[in-house]
Structures are given as C-alpha cells and as structure tokens.
Scaffold this active site. Structure first.
Site, mmCIF file in Angstrom:
data_model
loop_
_atom_site.group_PDB
_atom_site.id
_atom_site.type_symbol
_atom_site.label_atom_id
_atom_site.label_comp_id
_atom_site.label_asym_id
_atom_site.label_seq_id
_atom_site.Cartn_x
_atom_site.Cartn_y
_atom_site.Cartn_z
ATOM 1 N N LYS A 1 -12.219 -6.996 4.168
ATOM 2 C CA LYS A 1 -11.525 -7.978 4.841
ATOM 3 C C LYS A 1 -10.693 -7.039 6.039
ATOM 4 C CE LYS A 1 -7.809 -6.672 3.720
ATOM 5 N NZ LYS A 1 -6.464 -6.485 3.516
ATOM 6 N N HIS B 1 -10.016 -8.280 -2.596
ATOM 7 C CA HIS B 1 -9.771 -8.041 -3.991
ATOM 8 C C HIS B 1 -8.716 -8.728 -4.570
ATOM 9 C CE1 HIS B 1 -6.080 -5.950 -2.173
ATOM 10 N NE2 HIS B 1 -5.631 -5.873 -3.565
ATOM 11 N N LYS C 1 -8.668 -9.543 -9.320
ATOM 12 C CA LYS C 1 -7.475 -9.449 -10.200
ATOM 13 C C LYS C 1 -7.668 -10.305 -11.436
ATOM 14 C CE LYS C 1 -3.852 -8.193 -6.617
ATOM 15 N NZ LYS C 1 -3.479 -6.830 -7.049
ATOM 16 N N GLU D 1 6.352 -6.716 -0.492
ATOM 17 C CA GLU D 1 5.529 -5.268 -0.856
ATOM 18 C C GLU D 1 7.062 -4.210 -0.212
ATOM 19 O OE1 GLU D 1 1.142 -4.542 -0.512
ATOM 20 O OE2 GLU D 1 1.863 -5.613 1.091
ATOM 21 N N HIS E 1 -6.128 -12.747 1.373
ATOM 22 C CA HIS E 1 -5.591 -12.780 -0.083
ATOM 23 C C HIS E 1 -4.988 -14.087 -0.466
ATOM 24 C CE1 HIS E 1 -6.830 -8.757 0.010
ATOM 25 N NE2 HIS E 1 -5.778 -8.266 0.393
ATOM 26 N N LYS F 1 5.920 -6.080 4.493
ATOM 27 C CA LYS F 1 6.193 -4.790 4.146
ATOM 28 C C LYS F 1 7.460 -4.419 4.259
ATOM 29 C CE LYS F 1 1.682 -3.962 4.386
ATOM 30 N NZ LYS F 1 0.992 -4.024 3.155
HETATM 31 C C1 BG6 Z 1 -4.469 -4.635 0.961
HETATM 32 C C2 BG6 Z 1 -3.684 -4.992 2.282
HETATM 33 O O1 BG6 Z 1 -5.485 -5.595 1.238
HETATM 34 O O2 BG6 Z 1 -3.757 -5.326 -0.113
HETATM 35 C C3 BG6 Z 1 -2.424 -4.144 2.232
HETATM 36 O O3 BG6 Z 1 -4.398 -4.195 3.398
HETATM 37 C C4 BG6 Z 1 -1.656 -4.509 0.692
HETATM 38 O O4 BG6 Z 1 -1.466 -4.090 3.168
HETATM 39 C C5 BG6 Z 1 -2.576 -4.683 -0.248
HETATM 40 O O5 BG6 Z 1 -0.767 -3.695 0.682
HETATM 41 C C6 BG6 Z 1 -1.983 -5.074 -1.392
HETATM 42 O O6 BG6 Z 1 -2.810 -5.126 -2.705
HETATM 43 P P1 BG6 Z 1 -2.140 -4.781 -4.350
HETATM 44 O O7 BG6 Z 1 -3.518 -5.116 -4.877
HETATM 45 O O8 BG6 Z 1 -1.761 -3.681 -3.994
HETATM 46 O O9 BG6 Z 1 -1.495 -6.118 -4.359
#
Ligand code: BG6
Length: 488
Positions: free
Chosen positions: A152, A182, A186, A220, A244, A330
C-alpha cells in the site's frame, strides 16, 4: 528452531521470492526478518530470495544489508546456523541489470530447488514505482506460476488506483494479485473476527442501539527517519487511514460473513465501504509536527500532514448515527494501536449525586492491536466499604497470560505465508480500495489546512472539538493491568 506444524500450514511448493525494493525501509524492518523467521522455522519448504532495487550491489553486499537488518530489527535472536542457511538463499540483481539478468537469476534459483516451485513477487516500492516494476517482471517472463504482493498505498487517489488496477490486470490475473494491508495480518485484528463471530455474547449488542461511538486510534511516537522522501508524497491519510484504519474499521463494522473465505469476507467488508458516507473535510483535522519542514527530503513549505483525525459515518441499519473517530500521526505522545467501543449509558440512575456513576466515562470495550494483544471491558462496580460509591472496574485479557505468545506470527509473516498458499482471505480487493478512494474525494480535493502540533503531544488542539461531546480515549486514565507484575 522448527515451529510446530510448520510444514502443515506452509505452502505446498518451494518458493522463489523476487523482492523488489529489497534494500528499502520496509524490507529491512519487516520483510527480510519475516522471511528469515519463516525459512528458519520450516514454514516454507524451500526458498530462494532475489533482492532487486535501484542500489548497485552485488549478492554479498545484499547479504550484508540483510544481516544488519536482522540484527537491528528482528524481534527474535538470530541463530548463526540459521543465518548461514538463510544467507545461502539470498541473491541480488540491481534494477539497472535489466530483465534478462533477473530472468537468469530466477532460472538459476528454480534449478537449485528440487522439483516444482512457485514465484512470489513482492513489490515493496512507492506507488509511482509499482508499474515500472510490473513491466520489468513481465519483460523477464516471470508472470507464469507466480503471485504478486502489492504494498500500500494502492494508488494515490481514485483515478490512479483504477488505472493501476487496469494496468496490473493486463499482466496478472486477479487471482495472482495480493494487495497487502499488514494491519489485517495482525493477530489482534483477526481476533476481532473471532471475538465477534465465535461468541453469542457480544454480537447482539454490537450496533447503534447499544454502542454510542467507536474510536480507532493509532498514535505513533516514531518520526520519519529515512522515509521522509516517501512520506512527503503520501502523508498520514494515504499512509495509514485509507489503508490500515479503514480496513480495521471494516472488521469492526461488518455483518457476519457466510464463511471464513475470501469472497464472503470481502463482500461484507465492501458492503461497509459502500455504506460509508463520503468524508466531509469539516470533520477532519490535519496536523504537522513542528520541525517536519526542516527534515531532509521535506519541502520547506510542505503541506503534507503527519497527523490526521477524522469523523466518519457508516450509514446502514447497524450503524446509522454512530460516529467512528479515527486518529493517527507521527511523533505523538505515545505509541498505541487501539480500537475502543463506548457503550450507551443507562437512561436513569438510582445512584445519588456524588456516587461516581458515569463520572469516569461510559463502559468501554477496548482492543489493543499489539502483537501481544490485549482486550478490556470496563464497567462500574461498587467500591468496597460502607455506602454506595462507584468505581470504574475492568475485565482484562492479555495474550501474555496464555503462554502462547511465542506462537504469534508477525503480521507480514502471516500474510506472506497466506499469499504463498494462495489464500486471499486477509487481503484487500480492487473494489474495496477503489470505493475507499471514492469516499476520500472531497478530502483529497479540499483538504483543511495543516495545523502545527508540538512533537510529543496528542496532535493539534482542534481534535477535542472533533470528538465533542465525547472525549478521546487516549491517553488512558487507567493503565492496562501489568500482565507480569513485579514480585508475582
Ligand atoms: C506502515 C506505515 O504501513 O505502518 C508506517 O507506512 C507505520 O508509517 C506502520 O509506522 C505502522 O505499523 P505497525 O505494524 O508498526 O503498527
């Protein structure tokens, strides 16, 4: 060490993985460590990995990068014998070497595997580089017997997603395409399906009559590191929300599928997306952390958002009138990934003023999407002692307590394995993605201005108006119960 039943759940045939974007951030953080784990635990019955990227490297140079990636990012200890075996499966072809060199490397890899094998192309490249990579694979004659995993964001808006799908279909059949998100890999996300559809307890109250509002909140603490070049062209909405957060929203909101199979699951998810109201830019807060514009690779006048919060609606019988609040960004105060459902409060209270009823917000069901996932159901109960004082209590489940945490596959591992087995259940569809771009049109066309927020905060101040009269669930007033209390 070999995992239990690994050979039973893995693919039937040995695999040749063509990893395009092999030296990039995602490949180093997740894909190489994930492939290493899958190979060394016996999930894949034979594997060769051919790295492809713009970097001019030889195979040893790529092996060095892979080793550093494992040392830095693997969540498990790297066993030297496993590494030696893995390193022997790695090869590298720079993009500049062209289609013939790539075809030759794949042929050599296939010859080295006993008997029949299959190809998996993993495109870990920014949206603009996807089609040139597809053309390279076609030119190299690598389409037959293959599957392709696309990272993505899939396109950057409706027109580009449609055109990407159309061009992709000129080369690959839909059956061969795995659009990865992804978050769906999870363990905790799949547990939402188990929780909702394997129990009779919660589903009857999983609707507008009992649920007041929903939050999907993924702050994050991470900054952008080496990714600012990519991120600058994408921003938080395309990077996280249209991908996501909306996918997770579909798991929370969908009707019960008729079977745990790709078509019924996609159908129910797509119905949610079709019922989603288009996003009104007035219900969106875009933010950018102070200092972002002076980072390397970022335009000093950049309008890219590093934070986004929005209110969305699903206008169907189950959810009409229930707001879904989404937030991610972020350099925020905490790293969390939670889904929280707030229940309606009782219509009348017999408890006297000052007893504490309702004082700590509504009852909540909360899911933590971490690999070591957790769930909590909070409610009011009586504080021990005389009189009637009420406190917020909770029932909590932590994956840690089961002793099975070692069996958890990381999201990418799970999904790579599924793609190798040809299982589309946890992948997104062209129709779903195009609809999500469609509901995003008003926002993409007239985004509200970005508001600055200090790193380490929870975003711009206007996020509170967005959820009023409710409140953001994070930061938690009461921490999760510690699964391993000191002295226990
Ligand atoms: C990614 C994003 O797909 O997912 C990132 O591009 C993000 O910016 C990340 O930090 C977060 O994934 P996870 O699995 O660490 O929550």
């Amino acid at each position: 060490m070999l995992a239990k039943n690994a050979s039973k759940v893995g693919p039937r045939y040995p695999q040749v993985v063509i990893l395009v974007g092999a030296t990039g951030d995602l490949s180093q953080r997740k894909l190489l460590p994930g492939l290493f784990h899958l190979c060394s635990t016996g999930f894949i019955p034979g594997c060769r990995i051919i790295g492809v990227s713009l970097d001019d490297l030889d195979p040893d140079g790529f092996r060095r990068i892979a080793r550093q990636a494992l040392d830095q990012f693997s969540s498990r200890k790297v066993d030297e014998a496993d590494w030696a075996a893995f390193a022997a499966t790695l090869n590298y072809v720079p993009m500049s070497a062209g289609a013939c060199a790539l075809a030759a490397a794949v042929e050599e890899a296939e010859r080295s595997l006993a008997g029949e094998s299959r190809r998996v192309h993993y495109l870990s490249v920014p949206p603009g580089a996807a089609l040139p990579a597809v053309r390279l694979l076609a030119e190299a004659g690598l389409v037959p017997q293959s599957r392709i995993i696309m990272e993505k964001p899939f396109g950057t808006d409706l027109a580009s997603a449609r055109s990407l799908n159309a061009r992709l279909h000129e080369v690959f059949d839909e059956e061969q395409i795995f659009r990865i998100d992804h978050f769906l890999g999870k363990e905790a996300a799949q547990n939402i399906l188990a929780f909702r559809f394997a129990n009779g307890l919660f589903e009857p109250i999983w609707n507008r009559n009992f649920i007041d509002h929903v939050q999907i909140d993924v702050p994050e603490t991470l900054g952008l590191g080496k990714r600012s070049g990519f991120y600058e062209t994408v921003g938080a909405f395309r990077d996280m929300v249209v991908t996501h957060l909306f996918q997770i929203l579909a798991f929370v909101a969908m009707e019960s599928p008729t079977a745990l199979e790709p078509a019924p699951i996609s159908e129910e998810k797509n119905k949610v997306f079709r019922s989603m109201s288009v996003i009104d830019p007035r219900n969106v807060v875009r933010g950018q952390y102070t200092g972002y514009r002076s980072e390397e690779g970022v335009d000093p006048e950049s309008d890219t958002e590093t934070f986004i919060a929005l209110k969305c609606a699903i206008d169907n019988w189950r959810w009409a009138g229930v707001p879904f609040f989404l937030r991610t960004g972020k350099r925020l105060a905490e790293g969390q990934r939670i889904i929280s459902l707030a229940f309606r409060e009782p219509p009348k209270s017999m408890f006297p003023v000052g007893s504490g009823v309702g004082a700590q917000g509504p009852d909540h069901l909360t899911f933590d999407l971490a690999d070591a996932s957790k769930m909590s159901l909070s409610f009011y109960g009586k504080r021990p002692g005389p009189g009637m004082r009420l406190d917020k209590l909770s029932l909590q489940f932590a994956m840690h307590d089961t002793g099975l945490i070692g069996d958890v596959l990381e999201a990418y591992e799970r999904l790579i394995l599924d793609a190798m087995r040809g299982d589309h259940t946890l992948f997104t569809t062209a129709e779903g993605i195009e609809r999500l771009w469609e509901v995003s049109i008003p926002l993409l066309e007239s985004p509200p201005p970005v508001r600055l927020y200090p790193p380490g905060s929870w975003g711009p101040k206007s996020i509170h108006q967005l959820v009023a009269p409710h409140a953001w669930r994070l930061p938690f007033e009461r921490a999760w119960r510690d699964p391993n209390p000191v002295g226990a």
